[in-house]
Design an enzyme around this catalytic site. Structure first.
Site, short mmCIF file in Angstrom:
data_model
loop_
_atom_site.label_atom_id
_atom_site.label_comp_id
_atom_site.label_asym_id
_atom_site.label_seq_id
_atom_site.Cartn_x
_atom_site.Cartn_y
_atom_site.Cartn_z
N LEU A 1 16.64 -1.68 -16.85
CA LEU A 1 16.23 -2.34 -18.09
C LEU A 1 15.10 -1.56 -18.76
O LEU A 1 15.13 -1.32 -19.98
CB LEU A 1 15.79 -3.77 -17.81
CG LEU A 1 15.23 -4.54 -19.03
CD1 LEU A 1 16.27 -4.61 -20.14
CD2 LEU A 1 14.75 -5.92 -18.63
N GLY B 1 6.80 3.84 -17.13
CA GLY B 1 5.51 3.15 -17.13
C GLY B 1 4.67 3.55 -18.33
O GLY B 1 5.07 4.37 -19.16
N LYS C 1 -9.47 3.97 -6.94
CA LYS C 1 -9.42 3.15 -5.73
C LYS C 1 -9.07 3.96 -4.48
O LYS C 1 -9.16 3.45 -3.36
CB LYS C 1 -8.44 1.99 -5.93
CG LYS C 1 -8.93 1.01 -6.98
CD LYS C 1 -7.88 0.00 -7.37
CE LYS C 1 -8.45 -0.95 -8.43
NZ LYS C 1 -8.84 -0.25 -9.68
N LYS D 1 1.12 -0.50 -7.61
CA LYS D 1 -0.27 -0.35 -8.05
C LYS D 1 -1.12 -1.62 -8.02
O LYS D 1 -2.34 -1.53 -8.19
CB LYS D 1 -0.29 0.21 -9.48
CG LYS D 1 0.41 1.55 -9.60
CD LYS D 1 0.49 2.02 -11.04
CE LYS D 1 1.23 3.34 -11.14
NZ LYS D 1 1.38 3.79 -12.54
N LYS E 1 -3.01 5.40 -1.68
CA LYS E 1 -3.19 6.45 -2.68
C LYS E 1 -4.06 7.58 -2.14
O LYS E 1 -3.82 8.75 -2.48
CB LYS E 1 -3.80 5.87 -3.96
CG LYS E 1 -2.85 4.95 -4.72
CD LYS E 1 -1.57 5.65 -5.15
CE LYS E 1 -1.81 6.59 -6.31
NZ LYS E 1 -0.54 7.22 -6.79
#
Length: 344
Positions: free
Chosen positions: A58, A31, A145, A103, A157
């Site tokens: 990938l 990421g 958040k 996310k 989260k």
């Protein structure tokens, strides 16, 4: 109060930093944050090896090309939902950065079970596998958040934050310690609205704003990486670290991206807040300031693993909470334009 842009590039870690020369594993390593952290580690930490743990072959292939097959990198295809695979990947690992998560707020509203499996049960797997593998320290990435959540993503989260903080109870008689870093929107991250707005402006389209009153926190990738590196150096286990970063109006960000575009109020999406929060009033009762105001630390409530209050910390004001509309530092449209032009 407007904050002008300063030099935000990463500083090299000191020779005594615990990550230097270590074996490091990054979950979600392909990421935006993962790649930025790996670049920092390779350039500044002289790691023995950095293990990239992610589920997309990938993206791993593309990331291998990005780092030109650096021999210090190892590549593990795996999902944090798979505890056995985590056990294998964590063999002889010293430190873990946990960045893997689902996310997207609106996606979470329609796929709640999948978010729970990854963000909650996957986090539990990481905690248990790290304890079993004898990992020394783990820093998990959170989000604004997670503070007073109103959407499924934020709730998962917050639960993950609790799992990592309270995971220190399970690890009390072991070496492993856990901490969490919580920050706001990241410039240049995958899924950012900025590239979408740029493309729309180039086509002469109007830019959709989810309520003209919205405010958000903003952090750059180098700042986010430095925060994680700093947390590894200072953590005892149980800290939730929050950066003291500027807020901005979403309208100003749109004007920084496309000054001439017409803005249209399209309303809040499902599960979206008007203003974001990084420290709730209840969390604020346990918050202190460190490093001359650079970070807030929410200290643990039940430190049964031997946590000691930070000696150089200063208490926050009575009734403190950290929300994007109540901030003491702000980016205006010109500041945001400079951030975007800097490419960081």
């Amino acid at each position: 109060m407007t904050v002008l842009i300063s030099d935000q590039h990463e500083a090299a870690a000191p020779r005594s930093h615990p990550l230097r020369g270590a074996d490091i594993l990054v979950t979600g390593g392909t990421g935006s944050f993962g790649k930025a952290f790996i670049r920092y580690a390779l350039d500044h930490l002289e790691p023995n090896r950095v293990i990239v743990y992610s589920r997309d072959e990938l993206k791993q292939f593309e990331t291998r090309q990005l780092f030109e097959n650096d021999p210090r990198l190892r590549w593990f295809i795996g999902d944090i939902r798979d505890r056995d695979r985590l056990h294998r990947a964590l063999h002889n690992v010293d430190y873990v950065v946990h960045a893997a998560a689902l996310k997207q707020v609106d996606t979470g509203e329609y796929n709640p079970f999948e978010f729970i499996k990854t963000n909650v049960l996957g986090s539990q797997n990481v905690v248990e596998a790290c304890i079993d593998a004898g990992v020394k320290k783990v820093v998990a990435l959170s989000t604004d958040k997670a503070s007073s959540p109103i959407n499924l993503y934020g709730a998962t989260k917050l639960t993950a934050d609790k799992i990592f903080i309270l995971g220190n109870n399970y690890a009390a008689s072991y070496e492993t310690r856990f901490a969490v870093v919580r920050y706001g929107n990241v410039t240049g991250s995958r899924g950012s609205i900025i590239p979408k707005w740029k493309a729309m402006a180039e086509r002469g389209e109007k830019l959709g704003i989810t309520d003209m009153r919205c405010t958000r926190f903003l952090i750059t990738l180098p700042q986010a990486v430095q925060m994680v590196v700093d947390t590894f150096a200072m953590m005892q286990g149980g800290e939730l670290v929050v950066p003291h970063i500027p807020s901005h109006r979403v309208v100003d960000l749109a004007r920084a991206v496309a000054p001439d575009a017409e803005l249209v109020d399209i309303g809040l999406r499902p599960g979206e807040k008007l203003h974001e929060e990084m420290i709730s009033p209840e969390e604020g009762r346990r918050a202190v300031i460190i490093e001359d105001g650079k970070y807030y630390v929410i200290e643990p409530e039940t430190p049964q693993w031997g946590y000691q209050p930070l000696e150089d910390a200063k208490p926050v004001d009575e009734g403190f909470h950290c929300a994007s509309d109540k901030n003491d530092i702000w980016y205006d449209a010109e500041d945001l334009r400079k951030v975007l032009e800097s490419g960081i």
